[in-house]
Design a protein around this motif. Structure first.
Motif, mmCIF file in Angstrom:
data_model
loop_
_atom_site.group_PDB
_atom_site.id
_atom_site.type_symbol
_atom_site.label_atom_id
_atom_site.label_comp_id
_atom_site.label_asym_id
_atom_site.label_seq_id
_atom_site.Cartn_x
_atom_site.Cartn_y
_atom_site.Cartn_z
ATOM 1 N N ALA A 34 12.830 -2.524 -4.732
ATOM 2 C CA ALA A 34 12.012 -1.391 -5.171
ATOM 3 C C ALA A 34 12.697 -0.078 -4.811
ATOM 4 C CB ALA A 34 10.638 -1.465 -4.533
ATOM 5 N N ASP A 35 12.168 1.017 -5.358
ATOM 6 C CA ASP A 35 12.759 2.321 -5.079
ATOM 7 C C ASP A 35 12.056 3.050 -3.951
ATOM 8 O OD1 ASP A 35 10.394 2.962 -6.293
ATOM 9 O OD2 ASP A 35 11.292 4.067 -7.973
ATOM 10 N N ARG A 36 11.095 2.344 -3.290
ATOM 11 C CA ARG A 36 10.425 2.932 -2.137
ATOM 12 C C ARG A 36 9.967 1.819 -1.209
ATOM 13 N NH1 ARG A 36 5.174 7.083 -1.781
ATOM 14 N NH2 ARG A 36 5.265 7.256 0.494
ATOM 15 N N VAL A 37 9.916 2.114 0.072
ATOM 16 C CA VAL A 37 9.460 1.107 1.025
ATOM 17 C C VAL A 37 7.942 0.963 0.931
ATOM 18 C CG1 VAL A 37 11.364 1.684 2.578
ATOM 19 C CG2 VAL A 37 9.117 2.718 2.957
ATOM 20 N N GLY A 38 7.452 -0.128 1.482
ATOM 21 C CA GLY A 38 6.004 -0.334 1.532
ATOM 22 C C GLY A 38 5.554 -1.676 1.025
ATOM 23 N N GLY A 39 6.345 -2.283 0.119
ATOM 24 C CA GLY A 39 5.967 -3.581 -0.403
ATOM 25 C C GLY A 39 4.590 -3.560 -1.026
ATOM 26 N N VAL A 40 3.798 -4.583 -0.731
ATOM 27 C CA VAL A 40 2.475 -4.713 -1.334
ATOM 28 C C VAL A 40 1.515 -3.626 -0.853
ATOM 29 C CG1 VAL A 40 1.497 -6.253 0.434
ATOM 30 C CG2 VAL A 40 0.730 -6.442 -1.947
ATOM 31 N N LEU A 41 1.815 -2.989 0.285
ATOM 32 C CA LEU A 41 0.937 -1.912 0.751
ATOM 33 C C LEU A 41 0.950 -0.726 -0.201
ATOM 34 C CD1 LEU A 41 1.192 -1.347 4.612
ATOM 35 C CD2 LEU A 41 -0.524 -2.573 3.300
ATOM 36 N N LEU A 42 2.087 -0.506 -0.848
ATOM 37 C CA LEU A 42 2.225 0.681 -1.694
ATOM 38 C C LEU A 42 1.220 0.674 -2.845
ATOM 39 C CD1 LEU A 42 3.971 3.208 -1.591
ATOM 40 C CD2 LEU A 42 5.576 2.079 -3.126
ATOM 41 N N PRO A 43 1.161 -0.383 -3.664
ATOM 42 C CA PRO A 43 0.126 -0.384 -4.712
ATOM 43 C C PRO A 43 -1.281 -0.530 -4.146
ATOM 44 C CG PRO A 43 1.352 -2.454 -4.713
ATOM 45 C CD PRO A 43 2.095 -1.520 -3.811
ATOM 46 N N ALA A 44 -1.422 -1.243 -3.029
ATOM 47 C CA ALA A 44 -2.761 -1.434 -2.458
ATOM 48 C C ALA A 44 -3.357 -0.127 -1.968
ATOM 49 C CB ALA A 44 -2.697 -2.437 -1.321
ATOM 50 N N ALA A 45 -2.517 0.869 -1.696
ATOM 51 C CA ALA A 45 -2.983 2.129 -1.120
ATOM 52 C C ALA A 45 -3.401 3.155 -2.167
ATOM 53 C CB ALA A 45 -1.885 2.724 -0.230
ATOM 54 N N THR A 46 -3.468 2.777 -3.425
ATOM 55 C CA THR A 46 -3.790 3.766 -4.461
ATOM 56 C C THR A 46 -5.223 4.298 -4.402
ATOM 57 O OG1 THR A 46 -4.253 1.980 -6.033
ATOM 58 C CG2 THR A 46 -2.035 2.933 -6.074
ATOM 59 N N PRO A 47 -6.236 3.497 -3.991
ATOM 60 C CA PRO A 47 -7.576 4.097 -3.916
ATOM 61 C C PRO A 47 -7.626 5.169 -2.828
ATOM 62 C CG PRO A 47 -7.692 1.684 -3.805
ATOM 63 C CD PRO A 47 -6.262 2.063 -3.658
ATOM 64 N N ASP A 48 -8.408 6.194 -3.063
ATOM 65 C CA ASP A 48 -8.522 7.258 -2.065
ATOM 66 C C ASP A 48 -9.056 6.715 -0.743
ATOM 67 O OD1 ASP A 48 -8.443 10.152 -1.388
ATOM 68 O OD2 ASP A 48 -10.595 9.839 -1.139
ATOM 69 N N PHE A 49 -9.946 5.697 -0.822
ATOM 70 C CA PHE A 49 -10.518 5.179 0.418
ATOM 71 C C PHE A 49 -9.500 4.366 1.227
ATOM 72 C CE2 PHE A 49 -12.031 2.389 -3.098
ATOM 73 C CZ PHE A 49 -11.446 1.179 -2.753
ATOM 74 N N LYS A 50 -8.327 4.099 0.645
ATOM 75 C CA LYS A 50 -7.284 3.384 1.390
ATOM 76 C C LYS A 50 -6.069 4.266 1.677
ATOM 77 C CE LYS A 50 -7.930 -1.532 0.571
ATOM 78 N NZ LYS A 50 -7.301 -2.771 0.052
ATOM 79 N N ARG A 51 -6.256 5.564 1.675
ATOM 80 C CA ARG A 51 -5.108 6.446 1.827
ATOM 81 C C ARG A 51 -4.438 6.320 3.190
ATOM 82 N NH1 ARG A 51 -9.688 9.421 1.763
ATOM 83 N NH2 ARG A 51 -10.214 10.712 3.577
#
Length: 639
Positions: A415-432
């Motif tokens: 990927a072009d950024r670190v974070g793995g599965v956390l990166l897409p999982a963090a899209t909701p505002d409540f998971k910022r």
């Protein structure tokens, strides 16, 4: 730029001067012995928070009596002189770290004590209230001579706290526990001197406060109160106002304010759904009615804490899980390094989640919790070259720990950024807060000279990046899983693809009501989509902690999400979903179908590389983020 001048400023309360405005919220640790005595492990945990700069460190729940209520094995106690030595160990550790020490005393849980039957005892309360764990049973009202004995026991426990060297004693008065049952008209229907007016309903608490002061001269007395119970018929501010005034008149020195009850348990340990500063309104209301110092609780960050103090809504910032995640918050603020504060992701997984099941608390993002005396990262005598494949939570935490030990670590991710599965999982505002965690890892790794991140680079067997590595660690994550029995999956959008920006129509069916599916449904509903969750089990989010599920369910209801349980998806078609449920087969119309059936481990690379590699994280077994982080820390710590 925030300077944190207010948080870092001292505050004088009676004979004490707190070095700053940060207070560790009292939370049970479950680190004691079976007989409730404290341990060096527990002392090290509290000492670390003091060493990190916390002005006042308050220990969690300590029972003062078993005359009328059972004390479950392992719960902290202050009801015998045999417990004083362990308490002194905690106070000494806190003082050695430079902070002030507080001990929370718990007169009882009343109708909320779940251990009566196990100990062969009868449930008691302020009045003839339904037993919380079996509302068909009615609690026995405590008699006045029994109340007198509990007050006496509170004073005796206060003497032990005083002898142990504690500076502050906090009376446990929130969450609908015994003291709260006396203070609240919903549970107090007495006609004696403990019932009726606000002063009478506060009398038991005031007598406990005065017993503490009589047995612990010079000690500051604090009180933890639920300002709003947040359930129909529970106490609200209109009733609480008279109570807090009576407590102040009775000699209280400071008050810590939150909301909630067993009927609204998620507010006791607010998950990410509740957002920042979710109970600051409680402190603001109390501060308008009393002149003693007031503490604000509830998902407060250092940034928002500084703003709360600036607005005059509280005098103290009370942080619980944030100080579990990072015991050094105050030190990092004082040194001008707020970006180094490890964020709490408010998952409740290993802190509250462990405590609920009688296990010692841990932390999803800080694997050193509970091991403060053992897990001290030091430089290795035999540095190695390590290649890590995967820059998700497991790969990043492994690289951080291995780098701090002095190993040379190269981390590769396609990927072009670190974070793995956390990166897409963090899209909701409540998971910022998940985004903040990714940013924290990025910042930590840039400060370790021996760690290099290589993005946009997919590693395959035989890749030259593997040459010369002493250790190869595969943290390749997982793949989306779709049952083979489901026809037409090509018509659906995977939940990760949704988070990554796939186009979504107005009507959405989410197939799978686990954590990822339910969170995606809530995010979509908040954005205005018409959402239906289809789940084959009897309830959604079975993989969630109960109190988190309470918040989630309330938010899904509030946003109009339709939930179909005991319903199995059989086919996905362009028009929607065919599913078998209690009423037979039905067609659920949708513009977009999202699949969230879970994950399967990405084992391919590890298997191809063979026995010479180590594997960690979801590529071993997909679990929660805390499991991946803790496993990665432990693995790196051993190398």
């Amino acid at each position: 730029m925030t300077t944190y001048d207010r948080i870092l400023s001292p505050l004088t309360i009676g004979p004490l001067t707190l070095p700053n405005r940060v207070v560790l919220a009292p939370m049970g640790t479950e680190m004691g012995l079976e007989d409730g005595r404290s341990t060096p492990r527990e002392a090290a945990y509290y000492g670390a928070r003091s060493r990190g700069g916390t002005g006042l460190v308050i220990t969690g729940i300590n029972f003062v009596q078993s005359d009328f209520e059972p004390i479950s094995p392992g719960l902290a106690r202050a009801d015998t002189d045999e417990h004083t030595a362990g308490l002194k160990g905690i106070a000494d550790a806190i003082h050695a770290g430079g902070g002030l020490a507080g001990l929370q005393l718990t007169p009882g849980l009343g109708r909320n004590n779940q251990y009566y039957d196990a100990m062969g005892m009868e449930p008691v309360s302020s009045s003839d209230n339904p037993y919380f764990f079996d509302p068909t049973r009615i609690c026995r009202p405590l008699e006045t001579h029994e109340i007198d004995l509990i007050v006496q026991r509170t004073g005796e426990a206060a003497r032990r706290a005083y002898e142990a060297g504690f500076d502050v004693i906090d009376l446990h008065g929130h969450t609908g526990y015994l003291v709260d049952q006396f203070m609240s008209s919903v549970w107090n229907r007495r006609t004696d001197r403990y019932g009726g007016s606000a002063e009478n309903r506060a009398r038991f608490a005031v007598e406990c406060i005065q017993a503490i002061k009589a047995n612990a001269p010079g000690v500051v007395v604090s009180f933890r109160i639920s300002v709003d119970h947040l359930f129909e018929g529970g106490r609200t501010w209109e009733e609480t106002e008279g109570i807090v005034k009576a407590l102040e008149a009775g000699g209280l020195d400071m008050i810590l304010c939150d909301n909630g009850s067993y009927e609204a348990m998620d507010y006791v340990f607010p998950p990410y759904y509740l957002g920042d500063d979710c109970m600051v309104s409680a402190a603001k209301a109390v501060k308008s009615a009393v002149s003693i110092p007031v503490g604000a609780c509830g998902n407060i960050t250092p940034e928002s804490g500084e703003e709360i103090l600036a607005r005059g809504e509280a005098d103290l910032i009370v942080i619980g899980r944030g100080l579990i995640a990072d015991p050094d918050i105050v030190t990092k603020l004082r040194e001008g390094r707020p970006e180094d504060i490890r964020p709490c992701i408010r998952c409740n997984q290993l802190c509250t989640g462990n405590a609920f099941f009688g296990k010692a608390i841990g932390c999803a993002v800080n694997p050193e919790v509970g091991y403060e005396a053992e897990r001290i990262i030091t430089q290795t005598d035999s540095p190695k070259r390590i290649t890590v494949i995967g820059a998700g939570p497991a790969g990043l935490e492994f690289a951080r720990v291995a780098g701090l030990k002095g190993h040379t670590v190269d981390v590769y991710d396609r990927a072009d950024r670190v974070g793995g599965v956390l990166l897409p999982a963090a899209t909701p505002d409540f998971k910022r807060e998940l985004f903040r965690m990714i940013e924290w890892w990025e910042h930590q790794l840039t400060q370790i000279d021996t760690v290099t991140i290589h993005l946009g680079r997919e590693i395959t067997p035989g890749d030259e990046a593997l040459d010369g590595a002493d250790v190869i660690v595969v943290a390749a994550g997982s793949h989306p899983f779709v049952p083979q029995s489901i026809i037409g999956a090509e018509h659906a959008v995977d939940v990760l693809a949704f988070h990554e920006g796939a186009e979504i129509g107005r009507r959405v069916v989410v197939c799978g009501g686990g954590l990822s599916g339910a969170d995606a449904a809530l995010e979509l509903a908040e954005e205005g989509h018409e959402v239906t969750i289809v789940e084959m089990e009897e309830e959604i989010a079975r993989d969630m902690l109960m109190l988190n599920r309470v918040s989630l369910q309330r938010e899904l209801d509030r946003h109009g999400v339709t939930i179909l349980t005991q319903t199995t998806v059989t086919e996905i078609v362009p028009e929607g979903v065919l599913a078998d449920g209690p009423t037979g087969t039905q067609m659920i119309q949708a513009d977009t179908v999202i699949t969230a059936f879970g994950l399967r481990p990405a084992t391919e690379l590890g298997e191809a590389l063979g026995a010479q590699v180590l594997t960690v994280g979801d590529c071993v077994q997909p679990r929660k983020v805390g499991d991946a982080v803790n496993d990665a820390y432990e693995l790196a710590f051993t190398i």
